[in-house]
Design a protein around this motif. Sequence first.
Motif, PDB file in Angstrom:
ATOM      1  N   ASN A  24       0.807  -1.222   0.000  1.00 23.93           N
ATOM      2  CA  ASN A  24       0.000   0.000   0.000  1.00 23.93           C
ATOM      3  C   ASN A  24       0.841   1.274   0.000  1.00 23.93           C
ATOM      4  O   ASN A  24       0.304   2.368  -0.178  1.00 23.93           O
ATOM      5  CB  ASN A  24      -0.937   0.028   1.214  1.00 23.93           C
ATOM      6  N   ARG A  25       2.124   1.142   0.182  1.00 28.35           N
ATOM      7  CA  ARG A  25       2.992   2.320   0.175  1.00 28.35           C
ATOM      8  C   ARG A  25       3.181   2.803  -1.259  1.00 28.35           C
ATOM      9  O   ARG A  25       3.540   2.025  -2.148  1.00 28.35           O
ATOM     10  CB  ARG A  25       4.340   2.008   0.815  1.00 28.35           C
ATOM     11  N   MET A  26       2.926   4.114  -1.469  1.00 30.71           N
ATOM     12  CA  MET A  26       3.001   4.666  -2.813  1.00 30.71           C
ATOM     13  C   MET A  26       3.633   6.059  -2.786  1.00 30.71           C
ATOM     14  O   MET A  26       3.687   6.718  -1.745  1.00 30.71           O
ATOM     15  CB  MET A  26       1.602   4.737  -3.442  1.00 30.71           C
ATOM     16  N   ASN A  27       4.111   6.485  -3.947  1.00 29.99           N
ATOM     17  CA  ASN A  27       4.717   7.813  -4.094  1.00 29.99           C
ATOM     18  C   ASN A  27       3.640   8.794  -4.561  1.00 29.99           C
ATOM     19  O   ASN A  27       3.104   8.660  -5.657  1.00 29.99           O
ATOM     20  CB  ASN A  27       5.865   7.728  -5.117  1.00 29.99           C
ATOM     21  N   TYR A  28       3.350   9.789  -3.721  1.00 27.72           N
ATOM     22  CA  TYR A  28       2.302  10.766  -4.041  1.00 27.72           C
ATOM     23  C   TYR A  28       2.862  12.103  -4.516  1.00 27.72           C
ATOM     24  O   TYR A  28       2.131  13.080  -4.629  1.00 27.72           O
ATOM     25  CB  TYR A  28       1.425  11.002  -2.805  1.00 27.72           C
ATOM     26  N   GLY A  29       4.153  12.150  -4.808  1.00 27.24           N
ATOM     27  CA  GLY A  29       4.770  13.398  -5.231  1.00 27.24           C
ATOM     28  C   GLY A  29       4.111  13.989  -6.464  1.00 27.24           C
ATOM     29  O   GLY A  29       3.982  13.315  -7.492  1.00 27.24           O
ATOM     30  N   ASN A  30       3.677  15.248  -6.366  1.00 27.85           N
ATOM     31  CA  ASN A  30       3.092  15.992  -7.491  1.00 27.85           C
ATOM     32  C   ASN A  30       1.971  15.232  -8.200  1.00 27.85           C
ATOM     33  O   ASN A  30       1.955  15.107  -9.424  1.00 27.85           O
ATOM     34  CB  ASN A  30       4.185  16.386  -8.497  1.00 27.85           C
TER      35      ASN A  30
END
Length: 220
Positions: A24-30
């Motif tokens: 469930n860990r994800m990159n939410y950058g921009n």
Amino acid sequence: MEGVKIMKKIVFFNVPMKDLPETNRMNYGNTGNVKCKYSEKVYFGLTACLHDKINSQDDVKFVFIKTASNNEEKDKISDKNIDKFKSEFETVCNGKYKSVDYDCVECSFSETKEDIEKLYRKLLDKMEQNCQIIADTTFGPRMNLIIIMNALNFAERFFNAEIISILNVKVLFDKNNNPIEGSQELYDVSPFYYLNNLTYSMKAKDGKHALSLLDKFFNI
């Protein structure tokens, strides 16, 4: 530090009741409409968002809204997610705050009139004069969104609070309930909150006139 204004930021977060695996860990950058500069993977989009909204002169108070399920295992998962959130926040912000406090309010999974009033009153008890407020409405019972919106309105009017952001995280899942990479997005829905305030402040002779005023506002 002399001459620097200390700001109290209060962050409201609906605690998820389901277990969050590593996938469930994800990159939410921009992503979405939030200019988030943090580009590491996180469990909670809110922690990534806070990386850019918290500074070294902030006193931060988290208010976790935990849904009481009357199920011991689910309650343990909620507590585990609170601990996971605390650890993640302190990793993401890495001391970029003057102080941090953690508080928690419990709400019922049912949504009777009494339950709604109790949660509303509990949230108001956590407000402080001249504070700045961030809220995440991604998780929790749907009624919590309406309760939080009304609590923010109360705080803005009577506590001179400033609403910084109302966050909603969007992620799509596949048939195996795994998040789909690239579908993750952070949305600040505070414009909807202010649109509601605009509706209450508008003066119009009838519905047609009110719609005309609204259209003019959208075209600004």
